[in-house]
Design a protein around this motif. Structure first.
Motif, PDB file in Angstrom:
ATOM      1  N   UNK A  60      -0.376 -35.913  24.131  1.00 34.04           N
ATOM      2  CA  UNK A  60       0.014 -34.571  24.556  1.00 34.04           C
ATOM      3  C   UNK A  60       0.976 -34.701  25.731  1.00 34.04           C
ATOM      4  N   UNK A  61       2.146 -34.045  25.638  1.00 42.51           N
ATOM      5  CA  UNK A  61       3.154 -34.174  26.690  1.00 42.51           C
ATOM      6  C   UNK A  61       3.941 -32.881  26.808  1.00 42.51           C
ATOM      7  N   UNK A  62       4.608 -32.720  27.972  1.00 44.94           N
ATOM      8  CA  UNK A  62       5.398 -31.525  28.224  1.00 44.94           C
ATOM      9  C   UNK A  62       6.843 -31.753  27.845  1.00 44.94           C
ATOM     10  N   UNK A  63       7.541 -30.661  27.645  1.00 44.96           N
ATOM     11  CA  UNK A  63       8.957 -30.721  27.299  1.00 44.96           C
ATOM     12  C   UNK A  63       9.661 -29.571  27.995  1.00 44.96           C
ATOM     13  N   UNK A  64      10.665 -29.894  28.817  1.00 47.90           N
ATOM     14  CA  UNK A  64      11.462 -28.868  29.477  1.00 47.90           C
ATOM     15  C   UNK A  64      10.842 -28.283  30.724  1.00 47.90           C
ATOM     16  N   UNK A  65       9.875 -28.993  31.362  1.00 50.19           N
ATOM     17  CA  UNK A  65       9.259 -28.469  32.583  1.00 50.19           C
ATOM     18  C   UNK A  65      10.257 -28.501  33.735  1.00 50.19           C
ATOM     19  N   UNK A  66      10.321 -27.468  34.580  1.00 55.48           N
ATOM     20  CA  UNK A  66      11.262 -27.467  35.717  1.00 55.48           C
ATOM     21  C   UNK A  66      10.900 -28.557  36.719  1.00 55.48           C
ATOM     22  N   UNK A  67      11.896 -29.016  37.464  1.00 54.52           N
ATOM     23  CA  UNK A  67      11.687 -30.116  38.409  1.00 54.52           C
ATOM     24  C   UNK A  67      10.753 -29.720  39.551  1.00 54.52           C
ATOM     25  N   UNK A  68      10.633 -28.422  39.834  1.00 56.68           N
ATOM     26  CA  UNK A  68       9.746 -27.975  40.919  1.00 56.68           C
ATOM     27  C   UNK A  68       8.282 -27.992  40.508  1.00 56.68           C
ATOM     28  N   UNK A  69       8.018 -28.288  39.233  1.00 59.95           N
ATOM     29  CA  UNK A  69       6.658 -28.204  38.718  1.00 59.95           C
ATOM     30  C   UNK A  69       6.167 -29.580  38.297  1.00 59.95           C
ATOM     31  N   UNK A  70       5.006 -29.961  38.805  1.00 61.82           N
ATOM     32  CA  UNK A  70       4.372 -31.217  38.414  1.00 61.82           C
ATOM     33  C   UNK A  70       3.300 -30.909  37.365  1.00 61.82           C
ATOM     34  N   UNK A  71       3.387 -31.610  36.227  1.00 59.35           N
ATOM     35  CA  UNK A  71       2.429 -31.414  35.130  1.00 59.35           C
ATOM     36  C   UNK A  71       1.685 -32.727  34.922  1.00 59.35           C
ATOM     37  N   UNK A  72       0.352 -32.675  34.915  1.00 54.76           N
ATOM     38  CA  UNK A  72      -0.450 -33.877  34.695  1.00 54.76           C
ATOM     39  C   UNK A  72      -1.638 -33.532  33.796  1.00 54.76           C
ATOM     40  N   UNK A  73      -2.245 -34.598  33.229  1.00 56.69           N
ATOM     41  CA  UNK A  73      -3.280 -34.417  32.202  1.00 56.69           C
ATOM     42  C   UNK A  73      -4.504 -35.256  32.535  1.00 56.69           C
ATOM     43  N   UNK A 126      10.090 -21.245  31.592  1.00 59.68           N
ATOM     44  CA  UNK A 126       9.282 -21.480  30.391  1.00 59.68           C
ATOM     45  C   UNK A 126       9.474 -22.917  29.922  1.00 59.68           C
ATOM     46  N   UNK A 127       8.375 -23.589  29.644  1.00 59.82           N
ATOM     47  CA  UNK A 127       8.428 -24.926  29.057  1.00 59.82           C
ATOM     48  C   UNK A 127       7.327 -25.033  28.003  1.00 59.82           C
ATOM     49  N   UNK A 128       7.253 -26.175  27.341  1.00 64.17           N
ATOM     50  CA  UNK A 128       6.331 -26.331  26.221  1.00 64.17           C
ATOM     51  C   UNK A 128       5.486 -27.589  26.381  1.00 64.17           C
ATOM     52  N   UNK A 129       4.262 -27.489  25.927  1.00 63.97           N
ATOM     53  CA  UNK A 129       3.381 -28.650  25.800  1.00 63.97           C
ATOM     54  C   UNK A 129       3.124 -28.848  24.316  1.00 63.97           C
ATOM     55  N   UNK A 130       3.361 -30.056  23.834  1.00 64.18           N
ATOM     56  CA  UNK A 130       3.227 -30.291  22.401  1.00 64.18           C
ATOM     57  C   UNK A 130       2.554 -31.619  22.148  1.00 64.18           C
ATOM     58  N   UNK A 131       1.966 -31.728  20.972  1.00 61.40           N
ATOM     59  CA  UNK A 131       1.351 -32.966  20.518  1.00 61.40           C
ATOM     60  C   UNK A 131       2.384 -33.741  19.715  1.00 61.40           C
ATOM     61  N   UNK A 132       2.578 -35.015  20.026  1.00 61.78           N
ATOM     62  CA  UNK A 132       3.551 -35.820  19.305  1.00 61.78           C
ATOM     63  C   UNK A 132       3.230 -35.838  17.812  1.00 61.78           C
TER      64      UNK A 132
END
Length: 768
Positions: free
Chosen positions: A374-387, A431-437
């Motif tokens: 599971x990973x993000x795509x297109x997240x803005x640089x000001x936002x940290x996304x972790x799992x 707006x960004x997306x989280x998707x399953x490979x």
């Protein structure tokens, strides 16, 4: 800089534990509501009578708990984002063929505060019987001849194997060789038409990629079309595999990819060309990532270079295509390395005739489907996304990661925790997306940041603002010519300003306003607490302490300094007037120091608790001894001897110190610091070094002479013994002068024929 400070604060408070809601970092106060709520864990109090006299506006910014404890009413506390997540679409997971849902939620809106992490859960469950599109991409270079014959009959078997997984399967076929130019493909006309290495076989001309059969659910059609295919050939070993993968991925309409699980099976027995190899054929234009098939479904590869591995990887991910490399054993390592660079790809070993391709596809698909990423795509640089994830059969993650990963998954439901943390305010919702490979479903996330206070309508000419300003969020915005926290200060001239008023509240240009201990009101300091002074510079409770006691209990704290009593001294009145510790049998500090704070401070060259010990006395008094030895002028040497009492001892003495190897001396400290120096001549002695060297050299010479004499004697005795042996042997020899019977003397006969003639003539003459 602000973002760095916020990040550092968050890191400090999250160190060693998982940061979750309720465990927020400490509040960093600010002077405005908007700046306040941008600081993690801060809230703002709008209550007008909240501040005490002298308190700054920054005191309105604090944690919610602190504001409540300081009597700020709940309805006056601005603490946004109580409910940060809103589900726009949150359909339940479903295996229904007509409404498959494998990822939940599908669309959410999230409102964040800067530096405050927020977590939510994403669920995934692979749908059973989910449709599959499988596109078979085959290398048709001449070495794959026996593989082609095998594939012509495998359509039914592949479909049957995949239908054990799902009832809806489509299959397609494409092929590739290499770019139609030198040095990849021969340009000789005969070889171009028939590139087979021998004349017996018939081959079709080489090509880069050909879409032979778009995806279909008719296995018979697959076998018919594949059976029509002929083998081809090229010159070099590597093939145009990446070119073919690129076209198979981007030509979605011509391949007829569906909105299902997409699998691309790649078979070859050789390596592949990469970006840059096209320059050998004169192709310099990088691949544009577009579909380049002509009306016949073919691509010749002459216009663009081979694509890079990274480009191919990105295109496969964008199109949710899972890649299976079915390659022969000798090139397995090369494709294993390639697979490591392409997510959602696996490698299997293909037999030389491709007879195991059906089982290989089934096994490879099982490996692909059992791995979740599971990973993000297109997240803005000001936002940290972790799992963070816990998977069945796997240990829970011990730390937050850049991707959510699980291994060995079949059809069970898996939950991933996703954490979002904004380091800065977003100018607008992102707006960004989280998707399953490998899955075409995604979670659409729209993020807002709460960076502005909603304090309601502003109040003009507010009473709290002395009727001379507008009240908003508990703060006054003063009208022209009025200043102050409550607009209570009127400007008398154009020179009056906040800057000039603040300047009058500073001790100097480099100091803080009211020394940092009060508030400047209309040019005068209003001090906080017990502070006093024109600039709040005096703090009668902030003096130095000794033994944790203010001014050691022996003085009074006045404006930050101790005024000592009872003859005590020191910044904390820590110095007693007593001199008990400074006195010994030689007097106060042995006469070589002064008693300060009941402790001896020694003169230069002395040490010890009572300054009774010399620091390198020999060196200190060496100049004095030299003066007395060289020029015994007692008055002239007094200064060089530090007024020491100098005594010359009669005779020879070996004392503690020495001078010029001729004089020895000793230094002592007498009563009241009197220095006593005694010196005398050193006892004369033989130079031991010279003596030792002389004895050693003499001994060596003497021993050498003795060895030579002994050697000559032995040699003489040996010669005498040998001579005697010779004489003895000579005497024992007897010489007898007798004829040797074996010896015959030499006999020489000379015959002269002339004599014979003369004799005969003589005889004849006699007869006559």
């Amino acid at each position: 800089m602000k973002a760095v400070l916020i990040a550092a604060t968050v890191l400090f408070h999250c160190l060693g534990q998982r940061c979750i809601l309720g465990q927020e970092p400490l509040c960093q106060s600010h002077s405005s509501c908007s700046e306040c709520i941008r600081s993690p864990s801060c809230a703002w109090c709008t209550q007008t009578d909240f501040l005490k006299p002298g308190e700054s506006n920054e005191r309105r910014c604090d944690s919610v708990e602190s504001l409540k404890n300081r009597k700020c009413k709940a309805d006056h506390v601005i603490n946004p984002v109580k409910h940060p997540l809103t589900n726009v679409k949150n359909s339940d997971l479903s295996d229904d063929v007509h409404n498959v849902v494998q990822l939940k939620p599908q669309n959410v809106n999230i409102t964040l505060r800067v530096g405050v992490p927020f977590e939510f859960t994403v669920e995934f469950k692979r749908a059973q019987g989910y449709p599959i599109d499988l596109y078979y991409l085959m290398d048709l270079s001449y070495s794959m001849k026996d593989d082609l014959e095998q594939i012509k009959t495998l359509g039914q078997k592949i479909l049957k194997k995949l239908k054990d997984i799902t009832q809806t399967v489509r299959i397609g076929f494409g092929s590739f060789v290499d770019k139609e130019m030198l040095p990849y493909v021969s340009q000789v006309k005969a070889r171009r038409q028939n590139p087979c290495p021998n004349r017996i076989d018939t081959c079709q001309p080489a090509f880069s990629f050909k879409n032979v059969l778009p995806l279909t659910d008719d296995a018979s059609e697959f076998e018919r079309e594949v059976s029509k295919q002929k083998i081809s050939g090229n010159l070099d070993a590597p093939e145009a595999g990446l070119d073919a993968i690129m076209q198979a991925a981007v030509c979605k309409d011509k391949i007829k990819w569906g909105n299902v699980t997409r699998i691309l099976v790649y078979t070859s027995d050789d390596t592949f060309h990469m970006a840059g190899d096209g320059r050998l054929g004169g192709v310099f234009q990088p691949h544009n990532g577009q579909c380049l098939l002509n009306v016949n479904g073919s691509y010749n590869g002459k216009a663009y270079d081979y694509p890079s591995v990274g480009h191919v990887s990105r295109v496969l991910q964008d199109n949710n295509i899972q890649l299976i490399f079915a390659v022969t054993e000798d090139i397995y390592p090369a494709y294993k390395a390639l697979s490591a660079l392409i997510p959602q790809s696996v490698v299997g070993v293909l037999k030389n005739d491709s007879s195991n391709v059906v089982d290989l596809i089934s096994e490879a698909y099982g490996n692909l489907s059992s791995t979740l990423v599971l990973e993000q795509e297109g997240a803005p640089k000001e936002l940290d996304v972790s799992y963070w994830s816990t998977c069945k059969g796997n240990k829970a993650d011990i730390e937050w990661k850049e991707k959510g990963e699980c291994q060995g998954i079949k059809h069970e439901k898996i939950a991933f925790k996703v954490r979002l943390n904004a380091s800065e305010c977003l100018k607008e919702p992102q707006t960004f997306r989280i998707k399953m490979q490998g899955i075409n479903e995604e979670v659409k996330i729209t993020v807002h940041t709460e960076c502005h206070c909603d304090c309601g309508a502003s109040e003009k000419a507010a009473t709290y603002c002395s009727g001379k300003g507008t009240l908003s969020c508990g703060l006054c915005s003063c009208d022209d010519r009025f200043l102050g926290q409550q607009c209570q200060c009127a400007q008398q001239s154009d020179k009056d300003s906040i800057a000039s008023m603040l300047a009058s509240c500073r001790l100097d240009n480099s100091s803080r306003v009211c020394s940092g201990h009060g508030t400047c009101v209309c040019g005068k300091c209003e001090c906080r607490g017990k502070l006093k002074g024109k600039f709040c510079e005096c703090d009668d409770n902030n003096c130095e302490r000794h033994n944790s006691i203010l001014c050691n209990g022996k003085g009074e704290c006045q404006c930050g300094k101790c005024n000592c009593t009872e003859n005590y001294t020191g910044s904390a009145c820590e110095c007693s007037p007593s001199q008990d510790n400074c006195t010994n049998d030689k007097g106060l500090c042995s006469g070589q120091g002064k008693c300060t704070c009941n402790h001896c401070q020694c003169n230069e060259g002395f040490t010890g608790n009572h300054c009774s010990e010399f620091i390198n006395a020999c060196t200190k008094m060496k100049d004095c001894v030299a003066c007395h030895v060289q020029t015994p002028d007692i008055e002239g040497c007094a200064v060089r001897c530090f007024n020491a009492k100098v005594i010359r001892l009669e005779g020879y003495h070996e004392l503690h110190c020495t001078y010029a190897d001729t004089t020895s001396y000793d230094v002592k400290l007498g009563f009241n610091g009197t220095i006593e120096l005694q010196y005398a001549d050193l006892p004369r002695s033989v130079d031991k070094t010279t003596l030792i060297i002389g004895i050693s050299v003499s001994s060596i010479i003497f021993i050498g002479i003795i060895i030579i004499i002994i050697y000559r004697c032995l040699l003489e005795l040996y010669d005498i013994r040998e001579y005697q042996n010779f004489v003895r042997a000579q005497k024992m020899t007897e010489w007898k002068e007798v004829q040797n019977p074996l010896f015959k003397g030499a006999t020489t006969t000379v015959y002269n024929p002339l004599h014979d003639i003369e004799d005969k003539e003589k005889e004849h003459s006699e007869l006559d």
